[in-house]
Scaffold this motif. Structure first.
Motif, mmCIF file in Angstrom:
data_model
loop_
_atom_site.group_PDB
_atom_site.id
_atom_site.type_symbol
_atom_site.label_atom_id
_atom_site.label_comp_id
_atom_site.label_asym_id
_atom_site.label_seq_id
_atom_site.Cartn_x
_atom_site.Cartn_y
_atom_site.Cartn_z
ATOM 1 N N GLU A 1 11.623 -1.685 -1.508
ATOM 2 C CA GLU A 1 12.873 -2.507 -1.743
ATOM 3 C C GLU A 1 13.227 -3.108 -0.132
ATOM 4 O OE1 GLU A 1 17.579 -1.856 -2.905
ATOM 5 O OE2 GLU A 1 16.331 -0.235 -2.958
ATOM 6 N N LEU A 2 13.205 -2.339 0.876
ATOM 7 C CA LEU A 2 13.513 -2.595 2.055
ATOM 8 C C LEU A 2 12.605 -4.089 2.503
ATOM 9 C CD1 LEU A 2 14.161 0.315 4.299
ATOM 10 C CD2 LEU A 2 15.520 -1.435 3.722
ATOM 11 N N GLN A 3 11.197 -3.897 2.274
ATOM 12 C CA GLN A 3 10.393 -4.713 2.525
ATOM 13 C C GLN A 3 10.739 -6.039 1.839
ATOM 14 O OE1 GLN A 3 6.694 -2.479 2.088
ATOM 15 N NE2 GLN A 3 5.960 -3.634 3.879
ATOM 16 N N ARG A 4 10.836 -5.839 0.477
ATOM 17 C CA ARG A 4 11.224 -7.324 -0.230
ATOM 18 C C ARG A 4 12.411 -7.960 0.499
ATOM 19 N NH1 ARG A 4 14.406 -7.074 -5.132
ATOM 20 N NH2 ARG A 4 14.094 -4.856 -5.151
ATOM 21 N N HIS A 5 13.581 -7.230 0.604
ATOM 22 C CA HIS A 5 14.838 -7.933 1.188
ATOM 23 C C HIS A 5 14.506 -8.360 2.635
ATOM 24 C CE1 HIS A 5 17.100 -7.488 -2.208
ATOM 25 N NE2 HIS A 5 16.606 -6.356 -2.476
ATOM 26 N N TRP B 1 11.733 9.510 -11.292
ATOM 27 C CA TRP B 1 12.738 8.524 -11.162
ATOM 28 C C TRP B 1 12.417 7.895 -9.791
ATOM 29 C CZ3 TRP B 1 16.011 8.242 -7.023
ATOM 30 C CH2 TRP B 1 16.275 9.557 -6.239
ATOM 31 N N VAL B 2 11.825 8.632 -8.699
ATOM 32 C CA VAL B 2 11.629 7.692 -7.459
ATOM 33 C C VAL B 2 10.420 6.786 -7.712
ATOM 34 C CG1 VAL B 2 10.852 8.288 -5.189
ATOM 35 C CG2 VAL B 2 12.293 9.601 -6.060
ATOM 36 N N VAL B 3 9.453 7.149 -8.274
ATOM 37 C CA VAL B 3 8.209 6.395 -8.454
ATOM 38 C C VAL B 3 8.820 4.927 -9.463
ATOM 39 C CG1 VAL B 3 6.242 6.142 -9.554
ATOM 40 C CG2 VAL B 3 6.488 8.025 -8.338
ATOM 41 N N GLY C 1 8.753 -3.422 -7.055
ATOM 42 C CA GLY C 1 7.897 -4.202 -6.886
ATOM 43 C C GLY C 1 6.611 -3.812 -6.337
ATOM 44 N N ASP C 2 6.379 -2.458 -5.972
ATOM 45 C CA ASP C 2 5.323 -2.259 -5.178
ATOM 46 C C ASP C 2 5.423 -0.728 -5.373
ATOM 47 O OD1 ASP C 2 2.830 -2.271 -3.755
ATOM 48 O OD2 ASP C 2 3.954 -2.967 -1.971
ATOM 49 N N VAL C 3 3.798 -0.082 -5.569
ATOM 50 C CA VAL C 3 3.615 1.330 -5.542
ATOM 51 C C VAL C 3 2.374 1.619 -5.012
ATOM 52 C CG1 VAL C 3 3.101 3.208 -7.169
ATOM 53 C CG2 VAL C 3 4.892 1.530 -8.027
ATOM 54 N N ARG D 1 -7.802 13.479 2.264
ATOM 55 C CA ARG D 1 -7.681 11.986 1.996
ATOM 56 C C ARG D 1 -6.224 11.538 1.794
ATOM 57 N NH1 ARG D 1 -12.155 13.858 -1.642
ATOM 58 N NH2 ARG D 1 -13.840 13.069 -0.849
ATOM 59 N N PRO D 2 -5.987 10.309 1.645
ATOM 60 C CA PRO D 2 -4.663 9.695 1.732
ATOM 61 C C PRO D 2 -3.949 10.225 0.305
ATOM 62 C CG PRO D 2 -5.933 7.980 2.407
ATOM 63 C CD PRO D 2 -6.995 9.226 2.017
ATOM 64 N N HIS D 3 -2.831 10.760 0.549
ATOM 65 C CA HIS D 3 -1.837 11.040 -0.515
ATOM 66 C C HIS D 3 -0.517 10.422 -0.362
ATOM 67 C CE1 HIS D 3 -4.975 13.856 -1.604
ATOM 68 N NE2 HIS D 3 -4.123 14.173 -2.824
ATOM 69 N N TRP D 4 0.458 10.188 -1.187
ATOM 70 C CA TRP D 4 1.690 9.602 -1.201
ATOM 71 C C TRP D 4 2.834 10.700 -1.499
ATOM 72 C CZ3 TRP D 4 4.051 5.774 -5.459
ATOM 73 C CH2 TRP D 4 5.068 5.219 -4.674
ATOM 74 N N SER D 5 3.666 10.852 -0.840
ATOM 75 C CA SER D 5 4.940 11.250 -0.807
ATOM 76 C C SER D 5 6.016 10.467 -1.420
ATOM 77 C CB SER D 5 5.294 12.317 0.106
ATOM 78 O OG SER D 5 4.538 13.456 0.498
ATOM 79 N N PRO D 6 6.231 10.188 -2.671
ATOM 80 C CA PRO D 6 7.224 9.199 -2.882
ATOM 81 C C PRO D 6 8.593 9.705 -2.657
ATOM 82 C CG PRO D 6 5.830 9.377 -4.828
ATOM 83 C CD PRO D 6 5.475 10.588 -3.808
ATOM 84 N N CYS D 7 9.234 8.705 -1.910
ATOM 85 C CA CYS D 7 10.437 9.153 -1.241
ATOM 86 C C CYS D 7 11.645 7.902 -1.227
ATOM 87 C CB CYS D 7 10.486 9.617 0.075
ATOM 88 S SG CYS D 7 9.727 8.411 1.477
ATOM 89 N N VAL D 8 12.990 8.301 -1.026
ATOM 90 C CA VAL D 8 13.707 7.059 -0.762
ATOM 91 C C VAL D 8 14.624 7.450 0.382
ATOM 92 C CG1 VAL D 8 13.927 6.456 -3.203
ATOM 93 C CG2 VAL D 8 15.454 8.300 -2.499
#
Length: 162
Positions: free
Chosen positions: A47-51, A105-107, A114-116, A130-137
């Motif tokens: 969201e930050l990148q988009r705005h 809900w975070v994902v 618009g991006d995951v 290997r790379p992993h994602w910790s979805p966060c807000v």
């Protein structure tokens, strides 16, 4: 004197929805990012990148991690990542990484924004091979959990080349 009053009347209230844009237009990106997150509780990096794309280059090969190969987000410009890292390290922005039961809900927030990241989800805050994602807000107020508040001190910037 009247010019200052007129100028003040043209500016948005610091509590208005678009006050962050005025800071972004002036190039004060730390304040603009903080103001945006203040008005949008649970802001995703996407969201930050988009705005902010209109005001500053946001896309690139940098990311923020909490441990080796444990990414909060990547695909940011170096400048944008530095602003975010600075706000996080100064504890002006706080990271919320939900447990597995709340991850959906975070994902979904990222999907809507618009991006995951298309790497496996992280199940802990430690390192991975290997790379992993910790979805966060992001929020401007800390979470009640000391465990999550401690994450701010672990955040580092890295270059991600895939």
């Amino acid at each position: 004197m009247s010019m200052n009053i007129m100028k003040w009347e043209k500016m948005s209230s610091p509590y208005s929805e678009d006050a962050w844009m005025e800071f972004a237009q002036k190039g004060d990106f730390r304040q603009a990012i903080w103001m945006y997150v203040l008005k949008h509780v649970g802001t995703s990096f996407a969201e930050l990148q988009r705005h902010f794309r209109t005001y500053i280059p946001v896309d690139g090969e940098y990311g923020l991690t909490i441990a080796p190969n444990n990414f909060l987000w990547f695909g940011m410009s170096k400048a944008f990542a530095v602003y975010l890292l600075d706000l996080i390290q100064r504890r002006q922005l706080f990271i919320f990484v939900p447990d597995r039961s709340q991850r959906g809900w975070v994902v979904l927030n990222y999907v809507v924004d618009g991006d995951v990241l298309t790497i496996p989800y992280s199940n802990h805050f430690g390192a991975y091979k290997r790379p992993h994602w910790s979805p966060c807000v992001l929020n401007v107020l800390p979470d009640d959990s000391a465990r999550l508040r401690a994450l701010n001190s672990k955040v580092e910037m890295c270059r991600f080349t895939g």
